[in-house]
Write a protein that holds these residues in place. Structure first.
Motif, PDB file in Angstrom:
ATOM      1  N   ASN A 109     -12.584   6.859 -15.445  1.00 55.94           N
ATOM      2  CA  ASN A 109     -11.979   7.790 -14.652  1.00 55.94           C
ATOM      3  C   ASN A 109     -10.850   8.511 -15.622  1.00 55.94           C
ATOM      4  O   ASN A 109     -10.528   9.736 -15.292  1.00 55.94           O
ATOM      5  N   GLU A 152     -16.898   3.406 -13.481  1.00 58.14           N
ATOM      6  CA  GLU A 152     -16.209   4.561 -12.732  1.00 58.14           C
ATOM      7  C   GLU A 152     -14.909   4.337 -13.025  1.00 58.14           C
ATOM      8  O   GLU A 152     -14.090   5.462 -13.483  1.00 58.14           O
ATOM      9  N   ALA A 153     -14.111   3.397 -12.787  1.00 56.61           N
ATOM     10  CA  ALA A 153     -12.838   2.899 -13.251  1.00 56.61           C
ATOM     11  C   ALA A 153     -12.386   3.308 -14.612  1.00 56.61           C
ATOM     12  O   ALA A 153     -11.392   3.989 -14.892  1.00 56.61           O
ATOM     13  N   MET A 179     -12.432  -4.509 -12.317  1.00 57.80           N
ATOM     14  CA  MET A 179     -12.495  -2.930 -12.112  1.00 57.80           C
ATOM     15  C   MET A 179     -10.807  -2.521 -12.387  1.00 57.80           C
ATOM     16  O   MET A 179     -10.655  -1.402 -12.605  1.00 57.80           O
ATOM     17  N   MET A 180      -9.996  -3.438 -11.680  1.00 57.49           N
ATOM     18  CA  MET A 180      -8.572  -2.905 -11.697  1.00 57.49           C
ATOM     19  C   MET A 180      -7.958  -3.117 -13.114  1.00 57.49           C
ATOM     20  O   MET A 180      -7.108  -2.227 -13.521  1.00 57.49           O
ATOM     21  N   ARG A 210       0.765  -1.218   0.205  1.00 53.90           N
ATOM     22  CA  ARG A 210      -0.014  -0.091  -0.210  1.00 53.90           C
ATOM     23  C   ARG A 210       0.817   1.329  -0.063  1.00 53.90           C
ATOM     24  O   ARG A 210       0.610   2.436  -0.523  1.00 53.90           O
ATOM     25  N   LEU A 232       1.618   2.592  -3.452  1.00 51.09           N
ATOM     26  CA  LEU A 232       0.363   3.460  -3.879  1.00 51.09           C
ATOM     27  C   LEU A 232      -0.046   4.381  -3.051  1.00 51.09           C
ATOM     28  O   LEU A 232      -0.934   5.284  -3.114  1.00 51.09           O
ATOM     29  N   ARG A 233       0.673   4.873  -1.924  1.00 53.87           N
ATOM     30  CA  ARG A 233       0.333   5.929  -1.107  1.00 53.87           C
ATOM     31  C   ARG A 233      -1.059   5.560  -0.436  1.00 53.87           C
ATOM     32  O   ARG A 233      -1.723   6.577  -0.611  1.00 53.87           O
ATOM     33  N   LEU A 234      -1.301   4.513  -0.089  1.00 56.43           N
ATOM     34  CA  LEU A 234      -2.768   4.365   0.333  1.00 56.43           C
ATOM     35  C   LEU A 234      -2.749   3.918   1.786  1.00 56.43           C
ATOM     36  O   LEU A 234      -3.779   3.230   2.333  1.00 56.43           O
ATOM     37  N   LEU A 235      -1.842   4.245   2.452  1.00 56.60           N
ATOM     38  CA  LEU A 235      -1.821   4.084   4.219  1.00 56.60           C
ATOM     39  C   LEU A 235      -2.595   4.992   4.723  1.00 56.60           C
ATOM     40  O   LEU A 235      -2.828   6.212   4.156  1.00 56.60           O
ATOM     41  N   ARG A 247      -2.345  10.215  -8.632  1.00 52.86           N
ATOM     42  CA  ARG A 247      -3.828   9.721  -8.989  1.00 52.86           C
ATOM     43  C   ARG A 247      -3.358   9.012 -10.535  1.00 52.86           C
ATOM     44  O   ARG A 247      -4.175   8.342 -10.896  1.00 52.86           O
ATOM     45  N   ARG A 276      -2.356   5.467  -9.600  1.00 46.31           N
ATOM     46  CA  ARG A 276      -3.292   4.527  -9.175  1.00 46.31           C
ATOM     47  C   ARG A 276      -4.299   4.626 -10.301  1.00 46.31           C
ATOM     48  O   ARG A 276      -4.974   5.551 -10.798  1.00 46.31           O
ATOM     49  N   GLY A 277      -4.805   3.322 -10.533  1.00 45.17           N
ATOM     50  CA  GLY A 277      -6.120   3.264 -11.217  1.00 45.17           C
ATOM     51  C   GLY A 277      -5.726   3.588 -12.804  1.00 45.17           C
ATOM     52  O   GLY A 277      -6.647   3.348 -13.639  1.00 45.17           O
ATOM     53  N   LEU A 298      -5.211  -2.256  -7.571  1.00 43.22           N
ATOM     54  CA  LEU A 298      -4.949  -3.053  -6.397  1.00 43.22           C
ATOM     55  C   LEU A 298      -6.052  -3.973  -6.064  1.00 43.22           C
ATOM     56  O   LEU A 298      -7.278  -3.369  -6.100  1.00 43.22           O
TER      57      LEU A 298
END
Lengths: 337, 275, 307
Positions: free
Chosen positions: B116, B112-113, B164-165, B49, B52-55, B82, B85-86, B91
């Motif tokens: 984006n 949505e993904a 989605m990913m 995480r 992806l800087r999702l901490l 951003r 990510r995605g 993830l």
């Protein structure tokens, strides 16, 4: 779908039961009071035979269960009796005073929602920060301040000292009764009549009491929004949403807030019900001619028909809002099926 | 695409001061399949995480190097993140029951993904979502697209998650225990599907798991973590030649049908490993 | 039990309190208390609340010592005076000393709060624990009753009730209590339901303990934490409730120095002599805020999941 309506049916039956409880309690309160309702109608010094006749006319010579049956029958026919104080039918009085309360409470809840929800979201997003602390104290203060103190201080500062807002009441003397009654809501009636001066005047009079009421309920709304949002933001699906590369705004509002919206509607309905209570005190402070003031004046004059009628009506609305809150949850949340 | 992690440390504040959950982890990853194995609390998820800087906001991340394809994650702006990510990295989380938004339909979440990073209409996005669902071998993609997560089984939910990913065509897929919450029969299907998609698209895969044999089966390389540190790094085929006592211990604790034991050995841990 | 005797000398010894391997049950207990206290006292707002609450209680108890005047003493030549050296917070519409009246008013307010809590908490706890533990029909009847009371607007029910009996402190307390207990019952029931099915309750049952013993000795104590939080947070709303009744003329009656009643009688003068109703108003605000701060801090410590 049948399950859903089945549950609503169960809800309706529990509503009926609660309604019965409400009626039973108002009836009970009306009978235990030490003031003789007969003497309240005809005065202390009436002759014996007049007292007896009135007692019979009021159905008070029957046993309690029979009296209760009469009470229920009258209620079903929409008869809440006559107010000793105003000499009108209680139903007429309520119809006259209630729109003012609804108008006040509605503006208050709109104001409270517009401020409280964003504050709660902000506090949750910035959890633990200085902003969160500040919002917390602001909300706790709203929880703690007596509503009448806030009202009196508001009148002192904004009306008496700064002269920014008009004084008490619903309208200035010059505008009193100028707008024909369509709905009973002054602002809407003024709009219908295209009477901008009256509208401005009515809004001016609304600002203070609605603002005071709004602060009171805003605290609760913001607090609950914060708690719900913190819960939602800790969900795994928030990580998913962020991993998708969505903007922070979209993550917060679409994903986290979207998940609490239904719960929040429940809270708003309950808050609105609470406002009807807050209105009792606020209306007294601002001489607002609504149901709350009607209730307190009747209370102080021991006008029991009026008291019980108003209690019953407010209780009924309160119950309907509770039901609405519950129904909103069942109907709008895809998870409840 | 190249991931470089050098001397990564992640700590959290506690009443007793900062506590490090990841201490000095280093690893690299290209367009290959890397497995990270470790028990719960070993810091494997945090490491992924952090990339992806999702901490959580309270985490303090330090590293000599934390790069994604040359982009310094520690210094990157939220906007740069951003873009990763995605778009360039996806993830997949453990349990679709919690990892999917309960109030949005599966289709809407995939759309949505997909939307984006593209300028496209809602209708196009929905069609793309249905196509993606078909790609993850869902037989009735239309119905699944209109379903809410609670109406889907675990395996189905994880396929939605993968779709989605994959929507933005990323270069790296991080899968954090993607099958631990699933039934054993579905696990293999999902893993095979993921491996297939990753190989066909030439993506990098970071597969995080506590299941050592499973990881060595699907990955090229395996990193073994314990208590926030890397114990050992191995080629997947060389597992039997693992040197570190922790890895050996893990292997010995496995039940085996060909060499049954009456009693499985218990892991003994040596504080010296954490020196 | 011998541990209790040896505990006292060690209570100031931080290492003894914080040890990872306590030597006795009481050491573990005191260690846990110390950790809770340490977490709680780190919250500055909550500490402020606690200090104010303690100060209020002290002021109420020591009112006769702290008062500068007899709270009932009228001085009609010195009505509505501004704060001065003689009258620290000024005088009211009958020339009575506002500061002294506030002190004695604290007794009325805190007394009402205590009375309500003493009535409501045990009652709600009992109803909730019984409903939750026994379940079935008992649960249905008790919870349905609770729902009916919850469905009423609290203030309005209390007002109608007070009007029917007779305005005053006692009927005010009863009216508030009648409308306050249902949330306690619900809370206790929810806690009981989660505790009832745990293995350790099953273990106690296996040892042959009676239902009453299980409820009293094992379930009730576990409900206490959330109950204390709820009580503390409720105290502020009870204070406001009592003050509202007083303000509307249906609670404590003049010449009682109850804060809400003081505002009601001084309300006529608030545009000119605003400090007269402001003082009791501030007293209500401070008391209610203090309880809210205290309860908020307690919730963080005792009930971390609700944070």
């Amino acid at each position: 779908m049948r399950g859903r309506f089945g549950r609503l049916g169960g809800l309706a039956s529990s509503l009926l039961l609660t309604l019965f409880g409400l009626v039973l309690v108002t009836f009970f309160i009306g009978r235990v009071m030490p003031i003789d309702p007969v003497l309240a109608v005809i005065g202390d010094h009436a002759p014996e035979d007049v007292i007896a006749r009135t007692r019979a006319a009021m159905g008070l010579d029957h046993s309690l269960p029979v009296q209760f049956a009469y009470y229920i029958r009258a209620l079903v026919q929409g008869d809440l009796g006559t107010s000793v104080m105003t000499t009108h039918l209680v139903t007429e009085d309520i119809a006259r005073y209630f729109p003012a309360t609804i108008e006040l409470a509605t503006y208050a809840i709109i104001l409270a929602t517009l401020v409280g929800v964003p504050l709660g979201v902000l506090a949750a997003v910035k959890q633990g920060s200085r902003i969160d602390q500040a919002i917390r104290v602001f909300c706790l203060a709203g929880h703690s301040i007596p509503i009448f103190l806030l009202g009196l201080m508001s009148l002192l500062v904004f009306y008496a000292t700064l002269d920014w807002a008009p004084g008490t009441g619903r309208a200035d003397v010059a505008f009193e009764g100028m707008v024909p009654v369509h709905t009973g809501f002054l602002t809407i009636d003024a709009l219908i009549e295209n009477d901008w001066d009256s509208l401005y005047d009515a809004l001016g009079h609304l600002v203070q009491p609605a603002g005071v009421l709004a602060y009171f309920s805003m605290a609760y709304i913001a607090r609950m929004t914060r708690a719900f949002m913190i819960d939602a933001l800790s969900g795994e699906y928030i990580i998913t949403a962020r991993a998708k590369g969505l903007s922070a705004l979209r993550v917060i509002w679409r994903h986290a807030f979207g998940n609490i919206a239904v719960r929040l509607i429940t809270i708003l309905a309950l808050t609105y019900a609470g406002l009807l209570e807050g209105a009792v005190v606020t209306e007294t402070v601002f001489s607002w001619p609504g149901l709350g003031q009607y209730l307190t004046v009747s209370l102080l004059n021991a006008d029991m028909n009026a008291v019980l009628g108003a209690t019953l009506v407010v209780g009924l609305i309160y119950m309907m809002l509770n039901l609405l809150a519950d129904a909103a949850y069942r109907l709008f949340d895809p998870r409840v099926k | 695409m190249k991931v470089e992690i050098d001397n990564l440390t992640i700590s959290f504040p506690s009443p007793q001061g900062m506590r490090a959950a990841v201490r000095g982890v280093s690893l690299t990853l290209g367009a290959e399949k890397l497995g990270i194995v470790g028990e719960s609390g070993s810091g494997k998820s945090l490491t992924a995480r952090a990339l992806l800087r999702l901490l959580p906001g309270s985490a303090v991340v330090r590293a000599d190097k934390l790069n994604f394809d040359g982009i310094d994650i520690l210094k990157a702006s939220e906007r740069d993140m951003r873009a990763i990510r995605g778009r360039r990295a996806g993830l997949i989380l453990q349990d679709p029951k919690y990892a999917l938004n309960p109030i949005m339909t599966a289709g809407a979440q995939i759309a949505e993904a997909w939307q984006n990073q593209r300028k496209a209409s809602r209708k196009e996005a929905m069609q793309a979502a249905i196509d993606l669902l078909a790609q993850v071998q869902i037989r009735d993609p239309k119905r699944v697209a209109e379903s809410y997560p609670h109406e889907l089984s675990g395996g189905m939910g994880q396929r939605v998650m993968i779709a989605m990913m994959l929507a933005p065509d990323p270069e790296l897929l991080i899968a954090d225990e993607p099958t631990s919450a699933l039934d054993a029969s579905v696990q293999a299907e999902i893993l095979r599907l993921m491996e297939d998609l990753v190989s066909r698209r030439g993506m990098g895969l970071m597969l995080i798991s506590h299941d050592l044999p499973l990881v060595s089966h699907f990955c090229d390389r395996v990193v073994v973590m314990y208590a926030g540190q890397v114990m050992e790094e191995l080629q997947a085929g060389e597992l039997v030649r693992a040197k570190h006592p922790y890895t050996r211990g893990l292997l010995e604790c496995l039940p085996s049908l060909s060499h049954p034991q009456t009693r499985l050995p218990v892991m003994s841990r040596d504080p010296a490993w954490l020196a | 039990m011998s541990g209790v005797r040896t505990a006292w000398p060690n209570l100031l010894d931080r290492d003894w309190l914080l040890t990872d391997s306590p030597g006795s049950r009481s050491q573990a207990l005191w260690g846990q208390r110390y950790r809770l206290w340490r977490d709680f006292s780190a919250n500055r707002l909550a500490m402020a609340g606690l200090i104010i609450v303690l100060a209020l209680v002290a002021m109420a108890i020591a009112a006769p010592l702290l008062a500068t005047h007899n709270p009932a003493q009228q001085e009609l030549t010195n009505r509505l005076a501004t704060p001065s050296a003689a009258h620290w917070l000024g005088t009211d519409e009958l020339g009575r000393d506002v500061y002294s009246r506030l002190l004695f008013g604290a007794r009325v307010t805190l007394g009402m709060v205590l009375a309500v809590v003493a009535l409501v908490a045990p009652f709600g706890l009992a109803i909730g624990c019984i409903a939750g533990y026994y379940g079935g029909l008992v649960d249905k009847i008790l919870m349905r009753t609770t729902d009916v009371v919850l469905a009423f607007p609290r203030l309005i029910l209390a007002l109608a009730f007070v009007a029917a009996i007779k305005p005053g402190i006692t009927s005010g307390i009863i009216a508030i209590a009648i409308t306050t207990w249902p949330p306690y019952a619900r809370l206790a029931r929810a806690e009981t339901l989660t505790i009832r099915n745990t293995d350790y309750i099953a273990a106690v049952r296996l040892t042959g303990a009676s239902s009453a013993r299980i409820v009293l000795r094992h379930i009730t104590p576990l409900c206490l934490g959330s109950l204390i939080v709820r009580v503390t947070l409720d105290m502020s709303s009870i204070i406001l409730f009592a003050a509202s009744l007083g303000f509307l003329g249906l609670g404590a009656q003049p010449p009682s120095p109850e804060w809400g009643t003081m505002i009601a009688t001084a309300r006529r003068f608030f545009l000119e002599q605003w400090w007269v109703p402001l003082m009791p108003g501030l007293a209500i605000f401070v008391a209610s805020l203090a309880f809210n701060l205290l309860g908020d801090g307690l919730r963080d410590v005792l009930d971390p999941k609700q944070r």
